[in-house]
Design an enzyme around this catalytic site. Structure first.
Site, PDB file in Angstrom:
ATOM      1  N   GLY A   1     -13.754  -1.434  -6.889  1.00 20.53           N
ATOM      2  CA  GLY A   1     -15.047  -0.891  -6.492  1.00 20.53           C
ATOM      3  C   GLY A   1     -15.062  -0.062  -5.236  1.00 20.53           C
ATOM      4  N   GLY A   2     -13.893   0.413  -4.744  1.00 21.97           N
ATOM      5  CA  GLY A   2     -13.906   1.235  -3.541  1.00 21.97           C
ATOM      6  C   GLY A   2     -14.501   0.491  -2.366  1.00 21.97           C
TER       7      GLY A   2
ATOM      8  CG  ASP B   1      -8.489   5.359  -0.352  1.00 22.86           C
ATOM      9  OD1 ASP B   1      -9.549   5.903  -0.684  1.00 22.86           O
ATOM     10  OD2 ASP B   1      -8.099   4.296  -0.850  1.00 22.86           O
TER      11      ASP B   1
ATOM     12  CB  THR C   1      -9.269  -1.098  -7.485  1.00 22.48           C
ATOM     13  OG1 THR C   1      -9.268   0.049  -6.631  1.00 22.48           O
ATOM     14  CG2 THR C   1      -8.296  -2.126  -6.956  1.00 22.48           C
TER      15      THR C   1
ATOM     16  CB  SER D   1     -12.383  -1.139   0.479  1.00 26.91           C
ATOM     17  OG  SER D   1     -12.918  -0.185   1.366  1.00 26.91           O
TER      18      SER D   1
ATOM     19  NE  ARG E   1      -4.168   1.764   0.713  1.00 25.69           N
ATOM     20  CZ  ARG E   1      -5.008   2.291  -0.161  1.00 25.69           C
ATOM     21  NH1 ARG E   1      -4.776   2.191  -1.456  1.00 25.69           N
ATOM     22  NH2 ARG E   1      -6.086   2.912   0.257  1.00 25.69           N
TER      23      ARG E   1
END
Length: 577
Positions: free
Chosen positions: A478-479, A428, A386, A458, A93
């Site tokens: 899809g968040g 985010d 994503t 997520s 990340r």
């Protein structure tokens, strides 16, 4: 409106494709884009393992799926190592630059500024190259350069663009300011067209709109990938590439420095593990919320016989919605970067914790405000662009890999001379500390910005095992909808007994605590189900598409491998042998 204009890739019609899942005997790769899936398949044909294939596929997607495939973003890997019977996970990340503070995106009066949406100032320190390298170093078998070179070739020689990609690029390069608002609500500064280096990277040489079959060549990206192939991942985080990133940041008002890049590290973390109906479910731990949220929802739902009523029964949908509501409340209040916040993973994924939460599920919808013990005010949403890929090799090793730039095309800003887009992941974080609203703004403390911190995600790459062997590999973009998309795929396979194709094609639903509404995908839900939900107090809305779950399902009886591309996106492909 010109025929090449498309308001959003996500609003394109559900793609056509095979009417059933592709069946393979030995191995499979499923990803968003056909060229990338074929690259991954060729690695498996040459004797590479699942990690080798996933690395090569991910680098190829950085070329052929620029809206989300990347070397300028970050993500997560969940991998099953068959000969050890072990699941390992990798966190790559993005991190907040050292110069970032919790007020970076606030005005002096505390008002949220729009600059988190696009531009170099919106980016976190990218982790993709380090993450792929760490997974390869620990689990890969083929030479690193051999895995990156197919992406170099795709960037250098070019590839024919699909109709979907042509429309997507045209929407970014040619729409006016008014139409740009349709893309993601960001207004000016939210298009490739606003950044000269992005225009140079993605515009056709003759300046005309893209059409299906045109060849997209990316020489700057090819040169960057070639350095990474020949000199290894350090070439991205130090030397000429890092210097150019930092130089662009100083010129464009960004925060990432040479020190941020040089000090970035991917991390191997313990997987999140749960059980459902005797199956072992493995997901990604913090800073991803996906593993905890998915396992918690399955724990809550395990007490109900959902199969008896069926997936479209209002009581089933009510119970699933209430599980989502509670899991996302836990997400907002408990989960963040574990290097900064103590996240009680074992407690949150325990059956006892689910028992406590389940006691509050009644016959009608619980108002989301009733779950909180802090004030709720009166929207910052995660990006949906994503991408996910799934791999299973001939030895039973599997990889679920999800990575992102955040919004489609990330920051919209290509680093000059390097050919790749930077992410806009700083959005985010919880950007307005202390303010949580009914519209979906989350301001809880665990996920506020801090230097070097990884933002909450997520992303939910997931592997399900049955008797120590792979049963399901899945994940989605899809968040905030991602864990709920994964939940539906898991339930469709394990609970409702749907075929692999039906499990991925079936409509999905979403609730994320706030905003307090239930969205149902598509228009195929029975009217009785919708009315039954409203009678139980749910605020029901519809959405055209939810997620893009490229999955692999293994038949435990025959051993047949079903590669299931999600036909919601037209360029996806299952490739195998």
């Amino acid at each position: 409106m010109p025929p090449w204009f498309a308001p959003s890739v996500a609003l394109l019609a559900v793609a056509t494709g095979p009417s059933s899942a592709e069946e393979f005997a030995t191995y499979a790769v499923v990803s968003q884009e056909s060229h990338a899936s074929d690259v991954g398949r060729e690695v498996l044909r040459k004797g590479g393992n699942a990690i080798d294939s996933a690395v090569a596929t991910a680098f190829a997607l950085a070329v052929t799926h620029p809206a989300a495939g990347n070397i300028g973003g970050g993500g997560f890997i969940v991998a099953f190592v068959a000969d050890r019977g072990e699941v390992v996970t990798y966190d790559f990340r993005e991190r907040a630059p050292r110069a970032a503070t919790e007020r970076t995106y606030l005005s002096p009066e505390g008002r949220l500024l729009p600059r988190y949406r696009a531009g170099l100032w919106a980016g976190g320190v990218p982790g993709t190259v380090r993450g792929l390298a760490l997974a390869h170093e620990q689990l890969g078998t083929l030479d690193w350069a051999e895995l990156v070179r197919p992406a170099v070739d795709l960037a250098e020689r070019g590839f024919p663009v699909s109709d979907t990609l042509a429309r997507s690029l045209n929407a970014q390069l040619f729409v006016d300011d008014g139409a740009a608002d349709l893309l993601d609500g960001s207004g000016r500064g939210a298009r490739l067209a606003d950044f000269p280096a992005s225009v140079a990277a993605f515009r056709k040489p003759d300046g005309t709109p893209w059409v299906e079959g045109d060849v997209l060549r990316q020489p700057d990206l090819a040169a960057t990938l070639s350095r990474v192939a020949e000199d290894g991942p350090d070439a991205f985080y130090a030397g000429e590439i890092a210097d150019r990133i930092a130089e662009a940041m100083r010129a464009g008002g960004g925060l990432i420095s040479e020190e941020d890049l040089e000090s970035y590290e991917a991390v191997r973390r313990a997987p999140v593990h749960g059980t459902f109906r005797g199956f072992d479910v493995f997901g990604m731990g913090p800073p991803s919320s996906g593993g905890i949220v998915t396992v918690l929802m399955l724990n809550l739902l395990e007490r109900f016989d959902l199969a008896a009523d069926g997936p479209e029964d209002p009581e089933t949908l009510h119970r699933i919605t209430e599980a989502m509501r509670r899991a996302f409340f836990v997400r907002a209040t408990e989960i963040a970067d574990p290097d900064f916040v103590d996240v009680p993973v074992d407690e949150l994924t325990s059956k006892d914790f689910a028992d406590e939460l389940a006691g509050s599920i009644g016959p009608i919808a619980t108002p989301s405000e009733d779950l909180a013990d802090f004030p709720i005010a009166g929207l910052v949403a995660e990006g949906t662009d994503t991408t996910h890929l799934s791999v299973l090799d001939g030895d039973g090793n599997a990889v679920a890999l999800t990575y992102t730039l955040e919004q489609g095309y990330g920051s919209k800003a290509v680093v000059p001379g390097l050919g790749f887009l930077l992410n806009n992941e700083m959005g985010d974080f919880n950007l307005v500390p202390g303010v949580t609203s009914t519209s979906g703004l989350i301001g809880t403390r665990p996920n506020v910005i801090a230097p070097g911190k990884r933002m909450l995600s997520s992303m939910s790459p997931t592997i399900v095992l049955e008797d120590g062997k792979v049963r399901l590999v899945t994940g989605s973009p899809g968040g905030r909808t991602i864990p709920n998309t994964v939940l539906w795929v898991v339930l469709n396979v394990l609970e409702f007994g749907r075929s692999p194709r039906e499990a991925v094609d079936a409509p999905r639903s979403h609730h994320s605590w706030f905003p307090d509404r239930l969205t149902l995908e598509g228009d195929s839900w029975p009217e009785a189900a919708i009315q039954g939900l409203r009678d139980r107090g749910h605020r029901v809305r519809s959405t055209p598409l939810q997620g893009d779950a490229h999955s692999i399902v293994v038949d435990p009886g025959t051993g047949i491998i079903h590669g299931v591309n999600d036909r919601r996106r037209s360029t996806s492909k299952a490739s195998g042998g």
